[in-house]
Scaffold this motif. Structure first.
Motif, PDB file in Angstrom:
ATOM      1  N   VAL A 284       0.849  -1.199   0.000  1.00 12.88           N
ATOM      2  CA  VAL A 284       0.000   0.000   0.000  1.00 12.88           C
ATOM      3  C   VAL A 284       0.882   1.245   0.000  1.00 12.88           C
ATOM      4  N   THR A 285       0.783   2.047  -1.056  1.00 12.39           N
ATOM      5  CA  THR A 285       1.546   3.299  -1.112  1.00 12.39           C
ATOM      6  C   THR A 285       0.658   4.450  -0.645  1.00 12.39           C
ATOM      7  N   LEU A 286       1.279   5.448  -0.049  1.00 14.70           N
ATOM      8  CA  LEU A 286       0.545   6.542   0.593  1.00 14.70           C
ATOM      9  C   LEU A 286       1.166   7.871   0.150  1.00 14.70           C
ATOM     10  N   PRO A 287       0.885   8.281  -1.086  1.00 15.18           N
ATOM     11  CA  PRO A 287       1.632   9.407  -1.679  1.00 15.18           C
ATOM     12  C   PRO A 287       1.462  10.731  -0.948  1.00 15.18           C
ATOM     13  N   ILE A 288       0.367  10.901  -0.219  1.00 13.81           N
ATOM     14  CA  ILE A 288       0.185  12.171   0.499  1.00 13.81           C
ATOM     15  C   ILE A 288       1.170  12.255   1.663  1.00 13.81           C
ATOM     16  N   ALA A 289       1.352  11.148   2.379  1.00 18.31           N
ATOM     17  CA  ALA A 289       2.335  11.141   3.471  1.00 18.31           C
ATOM     18  C   ALA A 289       3.740  11.347   2.917  1.00 18.31           C
ATOM     19  N   THR A 290       4.042  10.695   1.802  1.00 17.39           N
ATOM     20  CA  THR A 290       5.348  10.876   1.167  1.00 17.39           C
ATOM     21  C   THR A 290       5.580  12.352   0.844  1.00 17.39           C
ATOM     22  N   LEU A 291       4.548  12.998   0.309  1.00 15.81           N
ATOM     23  CA  LEU A 291       4.641  14.415  -0.057  1.00 15.81           C
ATOM     24  C   LEU A 291       4.825  15.296   1.169  1.00 15.81           C
ATOM     25  N   TYR A 292       3.973  15.115   2.164  1.00 22.57           N
ATOM     26  CA  TYR A 292       4.026  15.993   3.339  1.00 22.57           C
ATOM     27  C   TYR A 292       5.330  15.797   4.125  1.00 22.57           C
ATOM     28  N   LEU A 293       5.905  14.594   4.058  1.00 23.79           N
ATOM     29  CA  LEU A 293       7.196  14.369   4.734  1.00 23.79           C
ATOM     30  C   LEU A 293       8.365  14.702   3.808  1.00 23.79           C
ATOM     31  N   ASN A 294       8.053  15.167   2.593  1.00 20.08           N
ATOM     32  CA  ASN A 294       9.079  15.576   1.640  1.00 20.08           C
ATOM     33  C   ASN A 294      10.075  14.448   1.355  1.00 20.08           C
ATOM     34  N   GLN A 295       9.544  13.232   1.230  1.00 19.32           N
ATOM     35  CA  GLN A 295      10.383  12.058   0.945  1.00 19.32           C
ATOM     36  C   GLN A 295      10.380  11.750  -0.544  1.00 19.32           C
ATOM     37  N   ASP A 296      11.367  10.940  -0.972  1.00 18.67           N
ATOM     38  CA  ASP A 296      11.302  10.360  -2.302  1.00 18.67           C
ATOM     39  C   ASP A 296      10.209   9.300  -2.310  1.00 18.67           C
ATOM     40  N   PRO A 297       9.509   9.157  -3.434  1.00 17.45           N
ATOM     41  CA  PRO A 297       8.403   8.193  -3.472  1.00 17.45           C
ATOM     42  C   PRO A 297       8.891   6.755  -3.378  1.00 17.45           C
ATOM     43  N   PRO A 298       8.003   5.847  -2.951  1.00 21.00           N
ATOM     44  CA  PRO A 298       8.361   4.430  -2.910  1.00 21.00           C
ATOM     45  C   PRO A 298       8.573   3.905  -4.330  1.00 21.00           C
ATOM     46  N   PRO A 299       9.340   2.816  -4.474  1.00 19.53           N
ATOM     47  CA  PRO A 299       9.644   2.275  -5.811  1.00 19.53           C
ATOM     48  C   PRO A 299       8.463   1.490  -6.373  1.00 19.53           C
ATOM     49  N   GLY A 307       5.755  -8.040  -9.484  1.00 18.60           N
ATOM     50  CA  GLY A 307       4.518  -8.785  -9.306  1.00 18.60           C
ATOM     51  C   GLY A 307       3.763  -8.465  -8.031  1.00 18.60           C
ATOM     52  N   VAL A 308       4.150  -7.398  -7.332  1.00 15.34           N
ATOM     53  CA  VAL A 308       3.404  -6.986  -6.146  1.00 15.34           C
ATOM     54  C   VAL A 308       2.153  -6.221  -6.590  1.00 15.34           C
ATOM     55  N   ALA A 309       1.021  -6.522  -5.998  1.00 15.46           N
ATOM     56  CA  ALA A 309      -0.184  -5.713  -6.207  1.00 15.46           C
ATOM     57  C   ALA A 309      -0.023  -4.446  -5.388  1.00 15.46           C
ATOM     58  N   VAL A 310      -0.026  -3.288  -6.068  1.00 18.43           N
ATOM     59  CA  VAL A 310       0.224  -2.011  -5.388  1.00 18.43           C
ATOM     60  C   VAL A 310      -1.099  -1.257  -5.211  1.00 18.43           C
ATOM     61  N   ALA A 311      -1.413  -0.933  -3.974  1.00 15.23           N
ATOM     62  CA  ALA A 311      -2.606  -0.139  -3.679  1.00 15.23           C
ATOM     63  C   ALA A 311      -2.199   1.308  -3.403  1.00 15.23           C
ATOM     64  N   VAL A 312      -3.182   2.206  -3.474  1.00 16.92           N
ATOM     65  CA  VAL A 312      -2.953   3.636  -3.229  1.00 16.92           C
ATOM     66  C   VAL A 312      -4.017   4.112  -2.244  1.00 16.92           C
ATOM     67  N   ALA A 313      -3.581   4.755  -1.160  1.00 20.43           N
ATOM     68  CA  ALA A 313      -4.524   5.240  -0.149  1.00 20.43           C
ATOM     69  C   ALA A 313      -4.043   6.591   0.368  1.00 20.43           C
ATOM     70  N   THR A 314      -4.842   7.193   1.265  1.00 17.34           N
ATOM     71  CA  THR A 314      -4.497   8.551   1.713  1.00 17.34           C
ATOM     72  C   THR A 314      -3.585   8.597   2.930  1.00 17.34           C
ATOM     73  N   ASP A 315      -3.742   7.612   3.870  1.00 14.70           N
ATOM     74  CA  ASP A 315      -3.093   7.708   5.190  1.00 14.70           C
ATOM     75  C   ASP A 315      -3.671   8.858   6.000  1.00 14.70           C
ATOM     76  N   PHE A 316      -4.877   9.293   5.704  1.00 18.94           N
ATOM     77  CA  PHE A 316      -5.445  10.466   6.382  1.00 18.94           C
ATOM     78  C   PHE A 316      -5.186  10.423   7.889  1.00 18.94           C
ATOM     79  N   ASN A 317      -4.482  11.435   8.376  1.00 22.64           N
ATOM     80  CA  ASN A 317      -4.167  11.563   9.808  1.00 22.64           C
ATOM     81  C   ASN A 317      -3.741  13.009  10.048  1.00 22.64           C
ATOM     82  N   PRO A 318      -3.742  13.463  11.296  1.00 25.51           N
ATOM     83  CA  PRO A 318      -3.509  14.894  11.540  1.00 25.51           C
ATOM     84  C   PRO A 318      -2.041  15.308  11.528  1.00 25.51           C
ATOM     85  N   GLY A 319      -1.134  14.341  11.337  1.00 27.87           N
ATOM     86  CA  GLY A 319       0.278  14.706  11.345  1.00 27.87           C
ATOM     87  C   GLY A 319       0.858  14.760   9.956  1.00 27.87           C
TER      88      GLY A 319
END
Lengths: 410, 410
Positions: A284-299, A307-319
């Protein structure tokens, strides 16, 4: 038996395989009865027996399986806007935590809310997510960290489930961090999770999953393994916060313990990718958390290629992810994770359903599946995620009922 | 003389200096008469003479100067969603251009639209931007590239200006690229810009600025200098697309020719930064284009530290920035460019006004300024840009008139 007509593109996500196989049908129709899909296919193949039914009108738009946000922290007290600005100004997460900020500050604010107040906040977020086309939400506890507040949070999710809106899938994240009051007694906190919190959650049937934040600042692989063993014995399947800030062996552990998903993965190792693929664990990738933490995205591309099934979600949280905007996460998965719009859609529907172990019922539009879908104001998936708008969802349908957006009567 | 009360935070942007000086006043009130601000300050200092006036209610929300999107390509034909997916799949911009895609495909689609069709599309975008709190839009031509279509595009902006909605500021970008029909006659195209298009635009008073895309794939510094000289002689002030894909000396040229702004700047050199600071040229950052092109962000912090006024805009266009969501650009400026929310707000109001040479009238809420403002559903600027939502704007006011959002009557 309603019939939805004039669908420019229907993404059925019928196949369990293929990150970019969304089963797109152009000029399509969709039929459902009560809360279940009856028929989905090209309009020209629509059986005559359905044509006289109650007719709904998609207006030449895209229709997708209802979006599934498979990683959120939906119920919490307070906000942490000040920390957002402080981090930009250069204060480190550790400095902020030492000053009483970070997760600990949300734990204080969450414990201070009674059940009604926590419910009211979560209800509003859920309603705004529905308007974006989200029809199922995974929701974690983890801002209580004591027996009482963990149960209160999960009770909020149970009560929300009984109100019209997106379906909820609850996860116990008592192992989010070690709370301040247990800072000098990690073993005691882990003991309470294993002996008190997880058994009470299982006893009341308040969650399907037990999640652990496996990270230097949270729990070690060894500690997580003990918690997962206890959870599994109680029928709570493992989920992991894995390899977010460092490669902590989280993905490898996920494969070892048969987790349903491993989430974050910005720092996943090649060994971790191979392990997820081998064990069939959803990444499960969480691009909003990656963005807000100013990280490089996951591979993401390397995971898909392996062959990994990749999901996309928000990680909605106040931090680290203070927005519930799943289509924003999806656009970011395109632009930063280099996933095509089709790959991202599969990751926010069918593969997200897999990440919460509900793939047989939701995440695809095939006969027998639940009639959860969204009408998107775009001709196809490429256009939708390219032409990003505040909200392109025109209607959200859960269990065959229009719960948000404009009427679609012909 | 309406009075807006119960403002939790009023960002006046009263000071011309200081990227992060937004003149925030807590518990504020705002008074205007017809289309001009009369008074702005702490509610407790409100002169008694205003208290009996028509009362509007901000509901404890944030009030900001109306947002100014100082770099858009508002009127164009068609879309390029397919290229978005193709680029993710690894096709290069040059490959796509060789196949007839890129700007050339938008030029074909734009030339194919008559004035009414072009107007209808731009009208809808403008209306959706207003709903986000945008009260002024800079709008470029540049998808015509021949005399007739450049004039048609700018005529669309003039006609839109007469309709209620955001103010428009028009720029002639006939020097966007060399059009396909002039591929073997660059000099001829530049001659037509200088001798036909710019004089016709100036004669009809259709634009305030002449813009040139200074880039290897577009125009050289030497070519741009000639175009700017011709424009300046006609009263069209220079603006530049500068240092986007390579350091092409664009920022240095902007300083040399006295440009009002230099835009993009992902690849700006230290010399370019020093030149902008020295000459007082606004540096316009376009985080959505940076994101969609998967580039590293421009060195906004270095520009601010050097004394450059940094603005933030969308670059809305069908290729590299297919969204008009200025608050999204602002959130990205925080997360990726490491600008604080206050710095970003200044960059999307007062400094954006400076980038279109309208700082004396718009971009701040001080007595005498135009009454353009937005009511944002957040207690302050930090919270607004941290808790990103589909649209947090509750009301947009242009020239003292509520044109979008919910009534604010007390």
């Amino acid at each position: 038996m309603p019939l939805l007509e004039n669908i420019s593109c229907l993404a059925t996500c019928a196949s369990p395989d293929g990150q970019d196989d969304i089963g797109a049908i152009h000029d399509a129709a969709l039929v459902w009865k009560d809360d279940r899909i009856m028929w989905a296919g090209p309009a020209e193949d629509l059986p005559g027996s359905y044509v006289g039914e109650e007719r709904w009108e998609a207006g030449g738009r895209l229709v997708i399986p209802g979006l599934i946000d498979c990683h959120t922290h939906l119920a919490f007290g307070g906000w942490r806007a000040g920390e957002f600005a402080d981090r930009i100004r250069g204060r480190s997460y550790l400095e902020l935590a030492a000053a009483g900020g970070g997760i600990a500050s949300t734990v204080r604010a969450t414990r201070a809310l009674d059940e009604e107040a926590l419910l009211a906040r979560a209800r509003e977020f859920r309603s705004e997510m529905l308007a974006l086309g989200v029809t199922t939400i995974e929701a974690k506890s983890g801002y209580g960290l004591d027996l009482e507040t963990e149960l209160r949070t999960l009770e909020v999710y149970r009560r929300l489930s009984s109100e019209p809106g997106p379906r909820l899938s609850a996860t116990c994240l008592a192992a989010h961090v070690v709370p301040p009051e247990a800072a000098h007694d990690r073993a005691g906190h882990i003991g309470r999770i294993i002996e008190q919190i997880l058994p009470a959650v299982a006893d009341k049937n308040l969650a399907a999953f037990a999640d652990v934040f496996v990270e230097e600042s949270a729990f070690s692989v060894r500690e997580a393994r003990r918690i997962f063993e206890a959870g599994s014995a109680l029928g709570l399947r493992p989920k992991l916060h894995a390899d977010q800030l460092t490669d902590g062996g989280g993905a490898v552990l996920a494969a070892e313990v048969g987790a349903v998903s491993a989430d974050h993965l910005e720092c996943i190792s090649p060994e971790g990718i191979a392990a997820l693929a081998q064990a069939g664990v959803v990444g499960v990738t969480l691009p909003i958390a990656t963005l807000y933490l100013n990280q490089d995205p996951p591979p993401a591309r390397a995971m898909i290629d392996a062959g990994v099934a990749v999901a996309v979600a928000t990680d909605f949280n106040p931090g680290t992810a203070p927005t519930y905007h799943l289509p924003l996460a999806m656009m970011l998965a395109c632009t930063r994770q280099r996933m095509t719009p089709a790959e991202v859609l599969k990751g926010a529907t069918r593969f997200a359903a897999r990440a919460i172990d509900r793939e047989t019922e939701i995440g695809s539009l095939v006969p027998g599946a639940l009639a959860d879908f969204a009408v998107i104001d775009a001709p196809d998936v490429d256009h939708w995620l390219y032409h990003y708008r505040p909200n392109a969802c025109r209607a959200a349908i859960v269990g065959g009922e229009l719960l948000a957006g404009r009427p679609l009567r012909a």
